[in-house]
Scaffold this active site. Structure first.
Site, PDB file in Angstrom:
ATOM      1  N   GLU A 115       0.837  -1.194   0.000  1.00  0.00           N
ATOM      2  CA  GLU A 115       0.000   0.000   0.000  1.00  0.00           C
ATOM      3  C   GLU A 115       0.881   1.256   0.000  1.00  0.00           C
ATOM      4  O   GLU A 115       2.009   1.221   0.477  1.00  0.00           O
ATOM      5  CB  GLU A 115      -0.897   0.005   1.252  1.00  0.00           C
ATOM      6  CG  GLU A 115      -1.763  -1.248   1.337  1.00  0.00           C
ATOM      7  CD  GLU A 115      -2.681  -1.265   2.551  1.00  0.00           C
ATOM      8  OE1 GLU A 115      -3.090  -0.189   3.014  1.00  0.00           O
ATOM      9  OE2 GLU A 115      -2.963  -2.375   3.039  1.00  0.00           O
ATOM     10  N   LYS A 117       2.276   4.612   1.364  1.00  0.00           N
ATOM     11  CA  LYS A 117       2.418   5.131   2.727  1.00  0.00           C
ATOM     12  C   LYS A 117       2.125   6.629   2.689  1.00  0.00           C
ATOM     13  O   LYS A 117       2.983   7.441   2.372  1.00  0.00           O
ATOM     14  CB  LYS A 117       3.823   4.859   3.252  1.00  0.00           C
ATOM     15  CG  LYS A 117       3.934   5.139   4.721  1.00  0.00           C
ATOM     16  CD  LYS A 117       5.259   4.668   5.274  1.00  0.00           C
ATOM     17  CE  LYS A 117       5.309   4.905   6.766  1.00  0.00           C
ATOM     18  NZ  LYS A 117       5.049   6.301   7.151  1.00  0.00           N
ATOM     19  N   ASP A 119       1.377  10.398   3.755  1.00  0.00           N
ATOM     20  CA  ASP A 119       2.047  11.250   4.725  1.00  0.00           C
ATOM     21  C   ASP A 119       1.028  12.207   5.343  1.00  0.00           C
ATOM     22  O   ASP A 119       0.824  13.313   4.865  1.00  0.00           O
ATOM     23  CB  ASP A 119       3.157  12.030   4.000  1.00  0.00           C
ATOM     24  CG  ASP A 119       4.255  12.426   4.948  1.00  0.00           C
ATOM     25  OD1 ASP A 119       4.216  11.994   6.119  1.00  0.00           O
ATOM     26  OD2 ASP A 119       5.139  13.178   4.526  1.00  0.00           O
ATOM     27  N   GLU A 196      -5.435   7.128   7.209  1.00  0.00           N
ATOM     28  CA  GLU A 196      -4.641   8.343   7.260  1.00  0.00           C
ATOM     29  C   GLU A 196      -5.473   9.523   6.781  1.00  0.00           C
ATOM     30  O   GLU A 196      -6.095   9.462   5.717  1.00  0.00           O
ATOM     31  CB  GLU A 196      -3.421   8.163   6.334  1.00  0.00           C
ATOM     32  CG  GLU A 196      -2.290   9.098   6.592  1.00  0.00           C
ATOM     33  CD  GLU A 196      -1.311   8.602   7.662  1.00  0.00           C
ATOM     34  OE1 GLU A 196      -1.599   7.573   8.317  1.00  0.00           O
ATOM     35  OE2 GLU A 196      -0.273   9.266   7.838  1.00  0.00           O
ATOM     36  N   TYR A 246      -8.098   8.087   3.853  1.00  0.00           N
ATOM     37  CA  TYR A 246      -7.971   6.774   3.203  1.00  0.00           C
ATOM     38  C   TYR A 246      -7.766   5.712   4.275  1.00  0.00           C
ATOM     39  O   TYR A 246      -6.945   5.882   5.174  1.00  0.00           O
ATOM     40  CB  TYR A 246      -6.782   6.754   2.249  1.00  0.00           C
ATOM     41  CG  TYR A 246      -7.002   7.577   1.009  1.00  0.00           C
ATOM     42  CD1 TYR A 246      -7.615   7.023  -0.114  1.00  0.00           C
ATOM     43  CD2 TYR A 246      -6.603   8.913   0.955  1.00  0.00           C
ATOM     44  CE1 TYR A 246      -7.817   7.779  -1.261  1.00  0.00           C
ATOM     45  CE2 TYR A 246      -6.802   9.673  -0.183  1.00  0.00           C
ATOM     46  CZ  TYR A 246      -7.414   9.107  -1.293  1.00  0.00           C
ATOM     47  OH  TYR A 246      -7.615   9.849  -2.424  1.00  0.00           O
ATOM     48  N   LYS A 347      10.511   2.860   3.083  1.00  0.00           N
ATOM     49  CA  LYS A 347      10.490   4.295   2.823  1.00  0.00           C
ATOM     50  C   LYS A 347      11.359   4.701   1.641  1.00  0.00           C
ATOM     51  O   LYS A 347      12.348   4.059   1.343  1.00  0.00           O
ATOM     52  CB  LYS A 347      10.968   5.035   4.076  1.00  0.00           C
ATOM     53  CG  LYS A 347       9.951   5.010   5.196  1.00  0.00           C
ATOM     54  CD  LYS A 347      10.298   6.082   6.192  1.00  0.00           C
ATOM     55  CE  LYS A 347       9.227   6.262   7.236  1.00  0.00           C
ATOM     56  NZ  LYS A 347       9.686   7.171   8.286  1.00  0.00           N
ATOM     57  N   CYS A 441      49.833  25.602  -0.190  1.00  0.00           N
ATOM     58  CA  CYS A 441      49.006  24.833  -1.119  1.00  0.00           C
ATOM     59  C   CYS A 441      49.146  23.336  -0.833  1.00  0.00           C
ATOM     60  O   CYS A 441      50.268  22.832  -0.747  1.00  0.00           O
ATOM     61  CB  CYS A 441      49.421  25.140  -2.552  1.00  0.00           C
ATOM     62  SG  CYS A 441      48.626  24.045  -3.728  1.00  0.00           S
ATOM     63  N   CYS A 444      50.948  21.749  -4.398  1.00  0.00           N
ATOM     64  CA  CYS A 444      52.319  22.063  -4.817  1.00  0.00           C
ATOM     65  C   CYS A 444      53.145  22.615  -3.658  1.00  0.00           C
ATOM     66  O   CYS A 444      54.323  22.899  -3.822  1.00  0.00           O
ATOM     67  CB  CYS A 444      52.305  23.051  -5.974  1.00  0.00           C
ATOM     68  SG  CYS A 444      51.725  24.695  -5.504  1.00  0.00           S
ATOM     69  N   CYS A 459      45.918  29.270  -4.716  1.00  0.00           N
ATOM     70  CA  CYS A 459      47.319  28.902  -4.862  1.00  0.00           C
ATOM     71  C   CYS A 459      47.907  29.897  -5.851  1.00  0.00           C
ATOM     72  O   CYS A 459      47.338  30.144  -6.903  1.00  0.00           O
ATOM     73  CB  CYS A 459      47.437  27.480  -5.398  1.00  0.00           C
ATOM     74  SG  CYS A 459      49.117  27.071  -5.869  1.00  0.00           S
ATOM     75  N   CYS A 464      49.336  25.223 -10.999  1.00  0.00           N
ATOM     76  CA  CYS A 464      49.206  24.169  -9.986  1.00  0.00           C
ATOM     77  C   CYS A 464      48.247  23.055 -10.418  1.00  0.00           C
ATOM     78  O   CYS A 464      48.626  21.891 -10.492  1.00  0.00           O
ATOM     79  CB  CYS A 464      48.744  24.784  -8.673  1.00  0.00           C
ATOM     80  SG  CYS A 464      48.629  23.601  -7.340  1.00  0.00           S
TER      81      CYS A 464
HETATM   82 ZN   LIG Z   1      49.393  24.835  -5.608  1.00  0.00          ZN
END
Ligand SMILES: [Zn+2]
Length: 719
Positions: A115, A117, A119, A196, A246, A347, A441, A444, A459, A464
């Site tokens: 069925e 569910k 809410d 519900e 329902y 769910k 960094c 690097c 950086c 880089c």
């Molecule tokens: Zn770097």
């Protein structure tokens, strides 16, 4: 987790859950998404299972939702209105069936009734002699609130039960005697209909439009709107909210209210499916989607189908309920703890969830901007397992007041990488760590800066990102380590959310990391991980080339490895592999002269190689490879000392069709490496046919000769 820690966490979770529950159920105010609250409950449940000595009677796991407020009269339920156990995955549902089988000590092949569910708010409506006499909320499960006047204004709730025609009851499969008994009960006994109360999406939108125009507070969501209308002292307000109802259960009692007796399940009506139809014969609205499922495969496809329809439905649902169709089984299976064994709430995946932050890593983007990514304890959100969440920039961390170790709420919509919504600060233990901006960094190790008013750190090394991407792409390329199926595009994806910083990080990837990525389904993730695993053993020449040492091409790498091989052969003592640690040791033991005098190298290349192994950054990377389980394989050179694998030794293989995760060349090399032979044609001497996609005539021939046929997957397992 140690005991003291667990106790503290359990206490904090209990408090936090109670706080949000009280807001939600008593004050009709949502302070945490229901799905996220479910995560907290699940965590508490897990901890309590592990440390049962800390299950307190006041724990949220020990009671059903809701508390009775003082503003309504109380009503005692004839049968408790129990809550349901939740399942979020097929595995949860399979485990449920297995638990039932263990409980009954037999194999089950049940028919399930599935069925939607809805809410909304659960309501029990009592009819005596077919007349509406009372409606109650669930309350604490045993005692609810009498909300009769507010339920009476729901247009789809009959005040008189309809008397079904005999032919209609016959069509339900009732025998003549059952029909007689039922009609007698309808006239003289008590029928309770549970279901519900809901608000449709359309009504919700219309009401909010009107409220906005009138300057009233807007309704938060349909569920809240229903609870607010039913638990409302002025039934005129309930009436304007246009609720619907329902049914999902019917309970029969014989005799008068004072000394009535509840009939056992299955006594009057045998199946849940028939009971559902009966409810509509009695005058209730029925859901046309509810359906019988022959076994769990059917249940899974029903779930998927409904999940697809979810958006288009007139009302909100949060999953499906899977029930044993045979009502006798309800009696046999009964209730365990707070919920029944005979049904399960399956769910839909949560779109919000709670989890904890394990760490923060910084990655460098294309523009040089440094972006923090939260490494999370893996958690399922909206159908996917999530282990990363981007935090955009340092200001975001400050805005959220985020610390390492925090419990957080994350949200995921669609396929987008999830974001952190909030921190549950009440759950802090005092062990959390402050997150600091990086000073250099992370890639690097160069300078970084915060430019002007910009929120991002950058950086200062303009190349880089590009250099790093190129380095890793070179490492995985053909001729180097050759990771087929992992191309530069995939590497970019990894870099973008900080899964890897360098090539060595590839070897730490986990499945849940990959599943968080776009276009990464289960199968692709498995294939990528498999290929990385295979490439933990790397041929020496390929590895040296893969490092990207300046001036060292494929040929040079070959020359060096051939030269080293006799020395290394002694070091590895015939095992066929040796560690990267011994490789480092080897290179560090030689001086500049040694490399410059290698035949075919010359002074420039020699110096370049020597310098590479003097650089701390490079040595750290090599050490990382070692830590992550990468080894150097000597098999390509050492024909005498092949790794023997009994699956392959002296076995003849034939290949046909194209393979998914490796080329035929790689597969052939692998077979030979492990002691097997490769032949071009199938004959009686063939031991295995390795079957790829779109196979040729060899496949038919192998079948005729009875040659063992293996799939790529089986082949990879043999390796
Ligand atoms: Zn770097």
């Amino acid at each position: 987790m140690i005991k003291a820690e667990a106790k503290k966490r359990i206490e904090k979770l209990t408090k936090e859950i109670d706080f949000h529950r009280y807001n939600y159920h008593v004050l009709d105010k949502e302070t945490l998404a229901p799905a996220a609250l479910d995560n907290l409950k699940a965590e508490l449940f897990r901890l309590e299972n592990e440390f049962p000595e800390f299950i307190f009677p006041s724990s949220p796991t020990q009671r059903v939702a809701g508390a009775v407020s003082g503003k309504f009269k109380k009503t005692i339920h004839s049968l408790p209105m129990i809550s349901l156990f939740d399942a979020f995955s097929q595995n949860d549902i399979l485990a449920w069936q297995e638990r039932n089988e263990n409980y009954l000590k037999k194999t089950l092949k049940p028919i399930y009734y599935c069925e939607l569910k809805l809410d909304g708010l659960a309501i029990n409506i009592k009819y005596e002699k077919g007349l509406f006499i009372l409606a109650g909320t669930r309350g604490d499960g045993k005692v609810g609130e009498n909300v009769s006047s507010n339920v009476k204004v729901i247009a789809s709730v009959p005040l008189n039960l309809r008397r079904p025609e005999i032919s209609e009851l016959k069509a339900l499969g009732l025998s003549e005697i059952e029909i007689k008994n039922f009609l007698e009960l309808l006239e003289k006994g008590i029928i309770e209909v549970r279901g519900e109360a809901i608000m449709t999406k359309k009504v919700f939108v219309e009401l909010n439009k009107r409220y906005q125009a009138e300057g009233k507070t807007l309704l938060a969501n349909t569920r809240n709107a229903v609870a607010g209308s039913i638990r409302q002292l002025d039934s005129r307000i309930s009436a304007e909210r246009k609720l619907d109802f329902y049914a999902y259960d019917i309970i029969f009692s014989s005799g008068k209210d004072s000394d009535s007796k509840v009939l056992s399940r299955g006594e009057l009506i045998k199946t849940r499916g028939a009971a559902d139809k009966l409810a509509s014969l009695l005058g209730f609205k029925s859901l046309k989607y509810n359906t019988l499922c022959q076994g769990l495969e059917d249940v899974f496809s029903f779930y998927k189908e409904i999940e697809k329809k979810r958006e288009a439905l007139a009302f909100e649902i949060d999953g499906v309920v899977v029930k044993f169709d045979d009502l006798k089984m309800w009696e046999i299976l009964g209730v365990v703890g707070k919920a029944p064994r005979y049904m399960m709430a399956y769910k839909f995946s949560a779109e919000q969830a709670t989890t904890r932050i394990k760490n923060i890593i910084w990655q460098v983007g294309r523009t040089g901007a440094l972006t923090p990514t939260a490494v999370l304890e893996p958690v399922r959100v909206a159908g996917a397992l999530i282990s990363r969440s981007t935090l955009h920039n340092f200001d975001e961390i400050r805005r959220l007041d985020l610390m390492i170790g925090d419990t957080i709420v994350i949200e995921r919509s669609g396929d987008v990488i999830p974001k952190v919504i909030s921190v549950l600060k009440n759950l802090r233990s005092g062990e959390e760590k402050i997150i600091k901006a990086p000073k250099i960094c992370p890639i690097c190790e160069g300078k970084i800066d915060r430019v002007g008013e910009e929120v991002a750190y950058r950086c200062l090394n303009k190349n880089c990102y590009a250099v790093n991407l190129r380095k890793i792409s070179h490492f995985i390329s053909k001729g180097a380590v050759d990771m087929e199926g992992v191309g530069p595009k995939v590497i970019e994806q990894f870099l973008e959310i900080g899964l890897i910083k360098d090539a060595a990080d590839l070897y730490t990837l986990k499945k849940e990391d990959l599943l968080s990525l776009e276009r990464f389904a289960e199968k692709k993730a498995d294939n990528v991980l498999k290929i990385i695993e295979i490439k933990k053993k790397i041929d020496l020449a390929h590895f040296i080339f893969a490092l990207g040492i300046r001036h060292v091409g494929e040929e040079t790498a070959e020359i060096i490895s051939k030269l080293l091989i006799s020395d290394l052969e002694m070091m590895e003592k015939g095992k066929g592999v040796f560690s990267i640690a011994s490789l480092i040791k080897y290179f560090l033991s030689k001086n500049l002269d040694y490399f410059q005098q290698i035949n075919g190298l010359g002074p420039i290349m020699g110096e370049s190689i020597y310098n590479y192994f003097q650089d701390e950054h490079n040595l750290n990377l090599l050490k990382k490879f070692d830590d992550n389980g990468v080894e150097i394989s000597l098999t390509a050179f050492l024909k005498k000392t092949k790794i023997e694998n009994k699956n392959f030794k002296d076995k003849t293989f034939v290949l046909t069709g194209s393979l998914l995760s490796l080329t035929r060349e790689t597969a052939k090399d692998k077979i030979k490496e492990l002691g097997g032979k490769v032949s071009a044609d199938v004959s009686v001497k063939t031991d295995y046919l390795l079957l790829g996609d779109d196979p040729g005539s060899k496949f038919e021939k192998a079948k005729k000769l009875g040659v063992k046929i293996i799939t790529e997957e089986e082949f990879l397992k043999m390796i």
